[in-house]
Design a protein around this motif. Structure first.
Motif, PDB file in Angstrom:
ATOM      1  N   ALA A 152       0.828  -1.201   0.000  1.00  0.00           N
ATOM      2  CA  ALA A 152       0.000   0.000   0.000  1.00  0.00           C
ATOM      3  C   ALA A 152       0.863   1.252   0.000  1.00  0.00           C
ATOM      4  CB  ALA A 152      -0.921  -0.011   1.222  1.00  0.00           C
ATOM      5  N   ASP A 153       2.026   1.176   0.639  1.00  0.00           N
ATOM      6  CA  ASP A 153       2.929   2.330   0.725  1.00  0.00           C
ATOM      7  C   ASP A 153       4.294   1.949   0.172  1.00  0.00           C
ATOM      8  OD1 ASP A 153       1.207   4.270   1.979  1.00  0.00           O
ATOM      9  OD2 ASP A 153       1.339   3.069   3.795  1.00  0.00           O
ATOM     10  N   GLY A 154       4.329   1.677  -1.102  1.00  0.00           N
ATOM     11  CA  GLY A 154       5.591   1.296  -1.715  1.00  0.00           C
ATOM     12  C   GLY A 154       5.384   0.625  -3.050  1.00  0.00           C
ATOM     13  N   VAL A 155       6.328  -0.223  -3.408  1.00  0.00           N
ATOM     14  CA  VAL A 155       6.317  -0.878  -4.710  1.00  0.00           C
ATOM     15  C   VAL A 155       6.566  -2.364  -4.520  1.00  0.00           C
ATOM     16  CG1 VAL A 155       7.570  -1.115  -6.889  1.00  0.00           C
ATOM     17  CG2 VAL A 155       7.046   1.153  -6.008  1.00  0.00           C
ATOM     18  N   SER A 156       5.797  -3.183  -5.222  1.00  0.00           N
ATOM     19  CA  SER A 156       5.998  -4.627  -5.231  1.00  0.00           C
ATOM     20  C   SER A 156       6.243  -5.099  -6.650  1.00  0.00           C
ATOM     21  CB  SER A 156       4.768  -5.355  -4.666  1.00  0.00           C
ATOM     22  OG  SER A 156       4.655  -5.182  -3.278  1.00  0.00           O
ATOM     23  N   VAL A 157       7.256  -5.917  -6.821  1.00  0.00           N
ATOM     24  CA  VAL A 157       7.516  -6.600  -8.081  1.00  0.00           C
ATOM     25  C   VAL A 157       7.780  -8.057  -7.720  1.00  0.00           C
ATOM     26  CG1 VAL A 157       8.440  -4.559  -9.241  1.00  0.00           C
ATOM     27  CG2 VAL A 157       9.989  -6.048  -7.967  1.00  0.00           C
ATOM     28  N   GLU A 158       7.927  -8.890  -8.726  1.00  0.00           N
ATOM     29  CA  GLU A 158       8.139 -10.301  -8.453  1.00  0.00           C
ATOM     30  C   GLU A 158       9.417 -10.498  -7.636  1.00  0.00           C
ATOM     31  OE1 GLU A 158       8.495 -14.570 -10.833  1.00  0.00           O
ATOM     32  OE2 GLU A 158       8.283 -12.685 -11.934  1.00  0.00           O
ATOM     33  N   GLY A 159       9.270 -11.120  -6.466  1.00  0.00           N
ATOM     34  CA  GLY A 159      10.418 -11.417  -5.626  1.00  0.00           C
ATOM     35  C   GLY A 159      10.893 -10.290  -4.749  1.00  0.00           C
ATOM     36  N   LEU A 160      10.207  -9.140  -4.749  1.00  0.00           N
ATOM     37  CA  LEU A 160      10.660  -7.985  -3.966  1.00  0.00           C
ATOM     38  C   LEU A 160       9.487  -7.113  -3.560  1.00  0.00           C
ATOM     39  CD1 LEU A 160      12.952  -6.093  -2.913  1.00  0.00           C
ATOM     40  CD2 LEU A 160      12.932  -5.026  -5.176  1.00  0.00           C
ATOM     41  N   GLN A 161       9.436  -6.783  -2.262  1.00  0.00           N
ATOM     42  CA  GLN A 161       8.461  -5.827  -1.754  1.00  0.00           C
ATOM     43  C   GLN A 161       9.186  -4.745  -0.967  1.00  0.00           C
ATOM     44  OE1 GLN A 161       4.932  -7.300   0.253  1.00  0.00           O
ATOM     45  NE2 GLN A 161       4.989  -9.217  -0.909  1.00  0.00           N
ATOM     46  N   CYS A 162       8.984  -3.492  -1.361  1.00  0.00           N
ATOM     47  CA  CYS A 162       9.565  -2.345  -0.668  1.00  0.00           C
ATOM     48  C   CYS A 162       8.443  -1.510  -0.071  1.00  0.00           C
ATOM     49  CB  CYS A 162      10.388  -1.486  -1.632  1.00  0.00           C
ATOM     50  SG  CYS A 162      11.802  -2.328  -2.359  1.00  0.00           S
ATOM     51  N   GLU A 163       8.451  -1.338   1.250  1.00  0.00           N
ATOM     52  CA  GLU A 163       7.414  -0.574   1.920  1.00  0.00           C
ATOM     53  C   GLU A 163       8.051   0.553   2.738  1.00  0.00           C
ATOM     54  OE1 GLU A 163       4.811  -3.067   4.114  1.00  0.00           O
ATOM     55  OE2 GLU A 163       3.883  -3.916   2.313  1.00  0.00           O
ATOM     56  N   PHE A 164       7.349   1.690   2.743  1.00  0.00           N
ATOM     57  CA  PHE A 164       7.870   2.894   3.387  1.00  0.00           C
ATOM     58  C   PHE A 164       6.817   3.445   4.347  1.00  0.00           C
ATOM     59  CE2 PHE A 164       9.632   2.340  -0.809  1.00  0.00           C
ATOM     60  CZ  PHE A 164      10.996   2.490  -0.608  1.00  0.00           C
ATOM     61  N   GLU A 165       7.238   4.403   5.164  1.00  0.00           N
ATOM     62  CA  GLU A 165       6.282   5.048   6.064  1.00  0.00           C
ATOM     63  C   GLU A 165       5.256   5.835   5.263  1.00  0.00           C
ATOM     64  OE1 GLU A 165       7.656   6.793   9.787  1.00  0.00           O
ATOM     65  OE2 GLU A 165       9.701   6.191   9.244  1.00  0.00           O
ATOM     66  N   ALA A 166       5.639   6.346   4.102  1.00  0.00           N
ATOM     67  CA  ALA A 166       4.724   7.068   3.220  1.00  0.00           C
ATOM     68  C   ALA A 166       5.203   6.890   1.787  1.00  0.00           C
ATOM     69  CB  ALA A 166       4.655   8.544   3.584  1.00  0.00           C
ATOM     70  N   PHE A 167       4.263   6.914   0.861  1.00  0.00           N
ATOM     71  CA  PHE A 167       4.602   6.799  -0.559  1.00  0.00           C
ATOM     72  C   PHE A 167       3.720   7.800  -1.299  1.00  0.00           C
ATOM     73  CE2 PHE A 167       4.649   4.553  -4.728  1.00  0.00           C
ATOM     74  CZ  PHE A 167       6.020   4.543  -4.903  1.00  0.00           C
TER      75      PHE A 167
END
Length: 294
Positions: A152-167
């Motif tokens: 919800a707050d970041g970027v997901s691709v195959e094999g990787l999820q990056c989440e931040f306090e805000a996006f």
């Protein structure tokens, strides 16, 4: 006349039931997908206690938290959208709004990760993080990948999820307005992205009030992040190591790499998504059954 009116109302009711049932089943499937992935992540977190980096000695799934240290001799970069300097990672997303008579909704057009290798360090050691650049764009074959639902707050691709306090959205342009030169250069130089005018799915140009939004979040040396993923030897053929510096965290087939600004403690277990998926699925099935038997 009365029979005709009843028949018309019945026909409308069955049509509504059909489409409502289909939409609810679709929502059910998406909710189950998100909930199931959240549950899998929560289970891996529960099975993988956080440990100091110095204690990471062999390949396998690990959970660590530390400070980003730039790799010696490795340049950082200026982020393509916000223009943040000295970055080691940029997670970005481009959304488009098609102004048509039927819809003004926003759609993801492209997203991805731009990064350079960096070390994650705590008081006792450091380990290399090396993630390849990833682009899912309007010129690739997989724009509508289900991974987009997982952050919800970041970027997901195959094999990787990056989440931040805000996006957050940092830039918005109208259809006939060019973005800053830095963004234009990024679009031109990145395979899989299109700088052509926005078009409808039918291929007709849409000019009036169509827009683009550009969102981005970055990581820089000194930032503290959590990582959950598979540590593998930096050299092929090595099965065990003496120091964490001999290992690397990257996207692999063995495990999704989760990267978060926040600690992983207290992450969602996916229960809400699974329950919502079950309820909407049952309701959707009931409505479709009504459509069939009515």
């Amino acid at each position: 006349m009365l029979a005709s009116s009843v028949s018309f109302v019945d026909s409308i009711a069955r049509e509504i039931a059909l489409w409502a049932g289909v939409l609810l089943l679709l929502a059910s499937g998406l909710s189950f997908y998100v909930g199931w992935n959240e549950r899998k992540r929560a289970e891996v977190i529960a099975e993988t206690p956080r440990k100091p980096i110095a204690e990471v000695r062999s390949p396998g799934v690990i959970r660590i938290r530390g400070e980003i240290i730039p790799q010696v001799g490795q340049d950082t970069f200026t982020s393509p959208i916000k223009g943040d300097e000295s970055c080691v990672l940029s997670a970005w997303e481009i959304n488009e709004q098609y102004d048509t008579p039927k819809t003004k909704s926003w759609e993801r057009a492209a997203w991805g990760i731009k990064t350079v290798p960096f070390f994650l360090s705590d008081d006792g050691g450091e380990i290399l993080v090396d993630i390849d650049d990833v682009v899912v764009g309007n010129n690739t074959d997989d724009v509508f990948t289900p991974e987009t639902l997982l952050s919800a707050d970041g970027v997901s691709v195959e094999g990787l999820q990056c989440e931040f306090e805000a996006f957050d959205i940092h830039l918005e342009t109208d259809y006939d307005e060019s973005p800053p030169s830095r963004v234009t250069e990024f679009l031109d130089d990145t395979d899989g992205l299109s700088v052509d005018p926005m078009t409808t799915p039918a291929g007709e140009y849409v000019v009036d009030a169509s827009k683009r939004k550009y969102a981005e979040q970055t990581l820089a040396p000194g930032d503290t992040i959590s990582i959950l993923g598979y540590a593998q030897p930096r050299r092929d053929g090595v099965e065990s190591t003496t120091h964490p510096e001999d290992l690397v965290l990257t996207r692999t087939n063995e495990s999704t790499l989760y990267l978060s600004e926040l600690p992983f403690d207290g992450v969602s277990t996916g229960g809400g998504g699974l329950v919502f998926g079950l309820l909407t699925g049952v309701l959707g099935a009931v409505l479709l059954a009504f459509r069939v038997v009515a």
